[in-house]
Design an enzyme around this catalytic site. Structure first.
Site, short mmCIF file in Angstrom:
data_model
loop_
_atom_site.label_atom_id
_atom_site.label_comp_id
_atom_site.label_asym_id
_atom_site.label_seq_id
_atom_site.Cartn_x
_atom_site.Cartn_y
_atom_site.Cartn_z
N ASP A 147 -32.88 24.26 14.35
CA ASP A 147 -30.94 23.39 14.40
C ASP A 147 -31.07 22.31 15.47
O ASP A 147 -29.78 21.68 16.31
CB ASP A 147 -30.41 24.85 15.03
N LEU A 189 -16.22 26.61 30.28
CA LEU A 189 -16.30 24.72 29.56
C LEU A 189 -15.94 25.51 28.08
O LEU A 189 -15.33 24.83 26.92
CB LEU A 189 -17.71 25.15 29.97
#
EC number: 2.7.10.1
Length: 828
Positions: free
Chosen positions: A635, A496
């Site tokens: 984050d 991926l």
């Protein structure tokens, strides 16, 4: 005889009581103002033609009035028909009245009256200008000029037209009230004024179109009513502020009204427009001065930079196809200062391409020009003799260096040959440094998270034990029966994406669902590459352990299992079929007018306002769950939120997350690269991370959602961003965002962390979600203006800055995973 003595004795006993009563009555008589005879007389003279004397005082000044009289009788002083007595700040000496430290309440009509006759000797009209509130200190300069003009005009009116004791309100500056319609862009400050006069001094109030009094609580953001300026001030107006605003000026004699109409214009949702032909190509000689001009038109606040294209290692472009540039000049507060680039005493090195780059919250625009520098003839004449003089030296030196380098190459090749043969005979070994990794989580867990034993047992795995994928680092970990998944039940598929040191592979897991062991479930598998360091391995294991402790929730990426035995470390997590949220939003932007008839550029689905609110609501739910588990994400951004089937939002990328138990903050001491455009000021400047700093990041993420994947703070360099945040600047409201949601973003960006909302409070977005319909907001307008003029970096590393120009090639920062295939991205 005895009776007489007794009566005398009784009278002597009652005498003190009698004397005390007389004194008490006398005292009351002297303290009570005499309002009978003289007041009745002068009240009958209120309509006389005695001229008032007008005085204008500032608060805190002393008032001193003289009542000129040649009469020997004493006088009384009155203010607004109330008699004044000495005491406090009022002092009367003879015919002089003194009032110290005057305030707005001391304004009014003062008269002196002959005591007993009630004859009025003098009248004084006193006006005390009320002090400005702290919020009024930012009054525009033109307002100050207007106020000065008002005072001058008032003085002129007083000198030319006498004002009598009772007078109905009147407009003192009717010429300044001719503009009844005010049309302003959204976000501007509006000021309505109704300067008036009268006797006694009239009061002012403001009413709406329905006639009720206009108060601060009637408007989000409040209002400022400045009585001393006869004005109404509204900051940051929005379209809902449209309507009629009526000022009502009144005193005891009469009243006046005046109505203004406010029309709030929506801002233009467009990136900056640069005037065609500027900057223009220029040719100049060495030593002269050159100026480049760049005219920028932008409704939203623009940020402008002047850039010079430079060459690095023989190339003008970096590996990412961005040009190398040098920032020459930057401005954002006063764009007019940077619309001209001055180059003084130019040299041959100044020749090249110069770019004017302008950006706002919508997007970027840039135009370039070339500077051609011609040498001076005198310079050429002086350079030719020098060139001929040193030519021989250059030739001989170059020849000597070429021979020396050839000899060195031969020697190095001979030295490397035996070593290479020996290396080919030695089996490859993957080495791991001997370091114990102790669990850092003390939360309750039924997994192996309670153990304090080292997680890594140092072993050497030769190449004979071939991993399932080439180039994957292997390590032996203790068995955790609750999470261990059989390696032979996992069928790996296509990659991926890959990042700084790891890769993600799509896979089919048989037995992920316990009740259906033969049904394959699509999953994502994370693993290290062979160039991963000990720190990288530690981060991946820490993330795995953190996901075990956190548990499962619908709106986070959940851990499904791990493979730690007899092969490389595999971390099995949920698969999100629609990629990350930022690319999900960008792929669903409505087509531009020029692409409207191109079927290939029409998105597969369009998003409604309700869909966008749902995205923010789901992220808030996931973050509230993480907060309940005492986990600080650090984050939170659209690139780190994944989208699963049915548009379910799942928070990912725990690479920077930290689990905390005893304290609710985490202080970073390392100097790694961080996602500064999503970080709160306290995290930027003090490296302290709390749940409140995650709230700030959520506000930026919400801004990304309502700009359909826009880039925050476009074009602003980090150093300038730090300064703007310290000064209180915040991003503009997205054009397709309601005022209520923008106010929520601003609350998330409050400078004081404790004043920001909690994720529990942000879950109340479901109230907005249920209140709107799918057609509440039309998103059919083109959204291409929200994109930067180039493709953003697809990296999930924290260093992504979304700049259109890279000043220098920057190495990737150590993050958990960095996927290049951003459409099918799966973050950690």
């Amino acid at each position: 005889m005895s009776g007489s003595i007794r009566r005398s004795y009784t009278a002597m006993q009652n005498f003190p009581r009698f004397l005390l009563g007389v004194l008490f009555v006398a005292t009351l008589s002297s303290c009570r103002p005499r309002l009978s005879e003289d007041e009745a007389n002068w009240k009958g003279q209120t309509e006389t033609s005695e001229v008032e004397e007008h005085l204008l005082l500032d608060p805190g000044n002393a008032l001193r009035l003289f009542c000129d009289t040649n009469q020997s009788s004493s006088i009384n002083w009155y203010r607004e028909q109330e008699r004044l007595l000495s005491g406090g700040k009022i002092r009367m000496v003879g015919t002089v009245l003194e009032v110290s430290d005057v305030t707005y309440e001391d304004s009014g009509l003062y008269i002196c009256v002959v005591r007993g006759t009630g004859k009025i000797l003098r009248r004084f009209s006193i006006s005390v200008v009320d002090s400005l509130a702290s919020g009024d200190e930012e009054e525009e300069e033109e307002d100050d000029d207007d106020e000065d003009g008002r005072r001058e005009d008032t003085t002129a009116d007083i000198n030319e037209e006498p004002v009598y004791f009772f007078q109905a309100p009147y407009w003192t500056q009717p010429s300044r009230m001719d503009k009844k319609l005010h049309a302003v862009p959204a976000g501007n400050t509006v000021k309505f004024r109704c300067p008036a006069g009268g006797s006694p001094l009239p009061t002012i109030r403001w009413s709406l179109k329905n006639g009720r009094e206009f108060r601060g609580e009637h408007r989000i953001g409040g209002i400022q009513i400045r009585h001393q300026h006869w004005s109404l001030v509204m900051e940051s107006v929005v379209p809902s502020d449209r309507g009629n605003y009526t000022c009502v000026v009144e005193n005891r004699v009469g009243s006046l009204t005046y109505t203004y109409f406010l029309d709030v214009l929506e801002r233009s949702s467009h990136r900056p427009i640069l005037q065609a032909g500027l900057p223009a190509n220029t040719t100049a000689r060495v030593g002269s001065d050159v100026e480049f001009y760049c005219k920028v038109y932008s409704d939203a606040q623009p940020h402008i930079q002047w850039l010079k294209h430079i060459e690095v290692n023989g190339s003008h472009f970096g590996p990412d196809d961005f040009p190398y540039v040098q920032v020459l000049k930057t401005a954002d507060i006063n764009p007019s200062d940077v619309e001209v680039l001055h180059l003084r005493n130019i040299t041959m090195e100044d020749a090249g391409e110069y770019t004017c780059l302008a950006g706002n919250s919508i997007g970027l625009s840039h135009q370039s020009a070339w500077l051609t520098v011609l040498p001076n003839e005198d310079f050429l004449e002086q350079a030719e003799p020098a060139e001929s003089r040193y030519m021989d030296i250059i030739i001989y030196t170059s020849g000597f260096l070429a021979v020396a380098m050839a000899i060195m190459i031969v020697i190095l090749c001979r030295m490397q040959t035996p070593h290479s043969k020996q290396t080919l005979q030695t089996p490859t070994v993957h080495k791991l440094a001997k370091f114990p990794l102790i669990r850092q989580f003390s939360l309750e867990s039924s997994s192996s998270g309670k153990s304090s034993a080292p997680l890594i047992r140092i072993t050497r795995l030769s190449s004979s034990c071939a991993p399932m994928l080439p180039g994957v680092m292997e390590v032996e970990l203790p068995l955790d029966a609750k999470w261990e998944f059989p390696r032979d039940r996992l069928v790996l598929g296509k990659p991926l994406g890959e990042g700084c040191f790891g890769q993600v592979v799509r896979a089919e897991g048989y037995g992920i669902e316990k009740d259906r062991p033969e049904k394959p479930v699509t999953v994502a598998v994370k693993m290290l590459k062979d160039n991963g360091t000990d720190k990288d391995l530690s981060d991946l294991i820490s993330e795995m352990e953190l996901m075990k402790v956190i548990g499962k929730h619908k709106n986070i990426i959940n851990l499904l299992g791990v493979c730690t035995q007899e092969g490389p470390l595999f971390v099995i997590v949920e698969y999100a079929s629609k990629g990350n949220l930022r690319e999900f939003l960008r792929a669903r932007r409505p087509p531009t007018p020029e692409d409207a008839f191109d079927i290939t550029k029409v998105p597969e689905e369009l998003l409604s306002f309700k869909d966008l609110v749902s995205c923010a609501y789901q992220v808030a739910r996931g973050m509230e769950y993480l907060e309940s588990k005492r986990c600080i994400h650090r984050d939170l951004a659209a690139r780190n939120v994944l989208v699963a089937e049915d548009n379910v939002m799942k928070i990912a990328d725990f690479g920077l997350a930290r689990g905390v138990h005893d304290i609710d903050y985490y202080k970073k001491t390392s100097n790694g690269r961080l996602p500064v455009k999503w970080m709160a000021p306290e995290a930027l400047f003090d490296r302290v991370y709390t749940h409140q700093s995650d709230i700030w990041s959520f506000g930026v993420l919400t801004w990304e959602i309502f700009t359909l994947g826009g880039s925050p703070y476009p074009v602003i360099p980090y150093e300038e961003l730090f300064k703007l945040l310290r000064e209180g600047h915040r991003m503009d409201k997205p054009s397709n965002c309601t005022h209520e949601l923008y106010m929520l973003m601003r609350e998330c960006w409050h400078a004081v962390p404790t004043q920001r909302p909690t994720f529990k409070q942000l879950e109340h977005l479901d109230r907005i979600l249920t209140a709107v319909s799918e057609e509440y907001l039309d998103l059919s307008m083109p959204f291409e203006q929200y994109s930067p003029s180039c493709e953003d970096s697809a990296s999930t590393c924290s260093s992504s800055d979304d700049s259109v120009f890279a000043p220098d090639p920057v190495p990737s920062s150590p993050c958990v995973f960095n996927y290049h295939n951003i459409h099918s991205q799966l973050g950690t």
